[in-house]
Design an enzyme around this catalytic site. Structure first.
Site, PDB file in Angstrom:
ATOM      1  N   TYR A 186      -6.521   7.669   0.721  1.00 46.06           N
ATOM      2  CA  TYR A 186      -7.024   9.009   0.409  1.00 46.06           C
ATOM      3  C   TYR A 186      -7.333   9.815   1.672  1.00 46.06           C
ATOM      4  CZ  TYR A 186      -7.473   7.793  -4.543  1.00 46.06           C
ATOM      5  OH  TYR A 186      -7.215   7.436  -5.844  1.00 46.06           O
ATOM      6  N   ASP A 196      -9.828   2.820  -7.836  1.00 44.99           N
ATOM      7  CA  ASP A 196      -9.240   3.760  -8.785  1.00 44.99           C
ATOM      8  C   ASP A 196      -8.487   3.008  -9.876  1.00 44.99           C
ATOM      9  OD1 ASP A 196      -8.246   6.333  -9.735  1.00 44.99           O
ATOM     10  OD2 ASP A 196      -6.337   5.802  -8.812  1.00 44.99           O
ATOM     11  N   ASP A 239      -4.701  -8.133  -6.807  1.00 41.39           N
ATOM     12  CA  ASP A 239      -3.719  -8.458  -7.839  1.00 41.39           C
ATOM     13  C   ASP A 239      -4.248  -9.597  -8.720  1.00 41.39           C
ATOM     14  OD1 ASP A 239      -3.414  -9.882  -5.405  1.00 41.39           O
ATOM     15  OD2 ASP A 239      -1.329 -10.367  -5.790  1.00 41.39           O
ATOM     16  N   ASP A 283      -9.734   1.870 -13.822  1.00 42.28           N
ATOM     17  CA  ASP A 283      -8.973   2.381 -14.969  1.00 42.28           C
ATOM     18  C   ASP A 283      -8.456   1.234 -15.832  1.00 42.28           C
ATOM     19  OD1 ASP A 283      -9.417   5.016 -14.229  1.00 42.28           O
ATOM     20  OD2 ASP A 283      -7.346   5.603 -14.575  1.00 42.28           O
ATOM     21  N   LYS A 320      -6.696  -6.558  -0.536  1.00 47.76           N
ATOM     22  CA  LYS A 320      -5.343  -7.106  -0.388  1.00 47.76           C
ATOM     23  C   LYS A 320      -5.142  -7.442   1.092  1.00 47.76           C
ATOM     24  CE  LYS A 320      -1.156  -8.032  -2.038  1.00 47.76           C
ATOM     25  NZ  LYS A 320      -0.796  -8.993  -3.102  1.00 47.76           N
TER      26      LYS A 320
END
Ligand SMILES: CC(C)[C@H](C(=O)O)[C@@H](O)C(=O)O
Ligand SMILES: CC(C)[C@H](C(=O)O)[C@@H](O)C(=O)O
Lengths: 326, 326
Positions: free
Chosen positions: B119, B222, B198, B226, B166
């Site tokens: 971002y 994010d 993951d 969700d 990650k």
């Protein structure tokens, strides 16, 4: 002339499920198997997780079947994907009758870009406080993936695919990815429906049946396919294919499962289904279908390993699959 | 002296759920509300999705309640998060009794880094074929998030949190993030358990009860929050807080829902729960608890909007919440 298949068991349950998959391949086709080494054990012995000899063998072979690597996973699998020039990672995620799934109606295939994004390997420590990573997206790689996706859906008689991305934030890079994929699809007469990757994560849980083939950048494909694995009951059943222009590498999506390694209790289904993808890739479509049918039949009514609530071993399941192939 | 709360309805159902939340705030506290504009409609009128006046008002206020923006979402919400200097996005995702959920045992709180990662806004078109994005991770931002996380779990009487990342691929950047978070936790005597993002996606579907507070980089937060929204039954119930050093912005996680906007059928629960987070943030703990209890009671046995299978309207639900607050 029989094809040369490189076999890399790797670490942990890789050493149990890969031999199972090889015995299935051996039962349906006449391949020449070549063993090669990679992973934690080789690293401990030689200081290298991926010996150059293994890399070269994989690069030259017709196809490779890989198991799993432990701590060294990224040092092994990322260069191996490169060795086969893999531009797409195919990850089917479907629920099987007879197997408990959070979302039994899940039947998805992720086509994951396999060379760039945050996997480009460019990171810098710019100061005591700050590091950067250069995320790379090219039109050429995105188009190559999209062309593959168009053929893939056409082969399956489907009309289109979804393309997942985060171009509302990564406007230039994921914008480039999205535009390239949408342009190719348009040119090929295939529908490409956009979905933001975060919205995809919500929607696939609520109603996986609305998706089918999903094209995504590298990390999005990694995370979203693992999410789908959760919906179908875990990583134990997911095969994958890393496809390059004239070479490919097949691997179960699961890892080394250190908690059960060595007990002969690992579920070989993902490795055997990866072998089925290998067969299909090399043109053995009937044999691939037979193997899939056999695995499905065992999953529905055959012996089960502990991850699926049974107490059978890797060999019991493998024998049951082989029996059904006779 | 009553606190100044900026109210930005934005587009679509933002114009329906924000007034509902304001009426609830008005019922339990003595705030001074200041209206401000942002979103697609303002963009169409003035050419700017986020007028400077709105930015300045938000930066100066005690707190802001924001609804949703349409196409311009990223142009509105990313600068607004910056206006309040928000270093953490708090995203609770829990299933409510009486509401259909894929995973009814889900009760998670994501603490999402809110300023950097992908971002950062640095993207370049380097050639006809290639674009890059510079992903930024600093130790200082990671530590600030971790310090907040340590206080957050201590306040709740919990012993630790998970940190999702990650770092096996983004070794330098997510490695820096992970190390900073783990170091702060160690110093504060809080347990920080690592999980690859993951693997988290798989595991949270299979068994959400194993997670509680999850600290993550910006994009991971994010997508994973969700995903959790999917597990609890959709975005309609998820509130969020963007917290800065002396200012904060509260917003439902859902968007403008163009398909139902203007019908008075939007579920105001996420906006009202965001208002409860606002109350708590400003020290009105009892009032926040009352509002939450009222919303939960309505969700369990009150009128329902169509997203939850009912046919009540936004006003019916809001009135039911207000009634339970008396
Ligand atoms: C081990 C890791 C580098 C790898 C990846 O991120 O691609 C794995 O998660 C996978 O999905 O195959
Ligand atoms: C609109 C978009 C920029 C935003 C984000 O990615 O943060 C949204 O998805 C969210 O989660 O609030």
């Amino acid at each position: 002339m029989s094809e040369e298949i490189v076999v890399i068991e790797g670490d942990g349950i890789g050493q149990e499920v890969v031999p199972a998959a090889v015995s299935v391949l051996d039962a349906v086709a006449d391949f020449q198997f070549v063993e090669a080494e990679a992973g934690d054990a080789v690293q401990a012995e030689t200081g290298e997780a991926l010996p150059q000899a293994t890399y070269d063998t994989v690069a030259d072979a017709d196809a490779t079947l890989f198991g799993a690597a432990g701590e060294t996973a990224a040092d092994v699998i990322l260069p191996l994907r490169e060795a086969v020039g893999s531009f797409v990672n195919i990850r089917p995620a479907r629920a099987y009758p007879g197997v408990d799934a959070v979302r039994p109606e899940t039947d998805l295939v992720f086509l994951r870009e396999n060379t760039e994004g945050v996997y480009s390997g460019h990171e810098d420590r710019l100061s005591e406080d700050l590091s950067t990573l250069t995320r790379v997206v090219t039109t050429s790689a995105s188009e190559q993936l999209a062309e593959f996706a168009c053929e893939y859906v056409a082969d399956r008689g489907e009309s289109g695919f979804h393309v997942a991305h985060k171009a509302n934030v990564m406007r230039e890079t994921d914008g480039r990815f999205r535009d390239a994929v949408v342009d190719v699809a348009e040119r090929e007469g295939v529908e490409a429906e956009e979905v933001l990757m975060d919205a995809f994560a919500t929607r696939v849980c609520l109603n996986p049946g609305q998706f089918d083939v999903v094209v995504c950048p590298n990390l999005a494909g990694d995370v979203l396919s693992d999410l789908a694995a959760g919906l179908v009951g875990g990583l134990g059943l997911l095969p994958s294919a890393n496809v390059g222009p004239d070479n490919a590498l097949f691997e179960p999506v699961h890892g080394t499962a250190p908690d059960i390694a060595g007990e002969g209790a690992a579920n070989p289904s993902a490795a055997i289904l990866s072998a089925a993808m290998l067969l299909e890739h090399l043109g053995y479509d009937d044999e691939a279908a037979d193997v899939r049918t056999a695995v499905e039949s065992v999953l529905e009514s055959g012996p089960r390993t502990p991850d699926l609530g049974g107490n059978a071993g890797t060999e019991d399941v493998t024998t049951a699959v082989l029996d059904r192939l006779d």
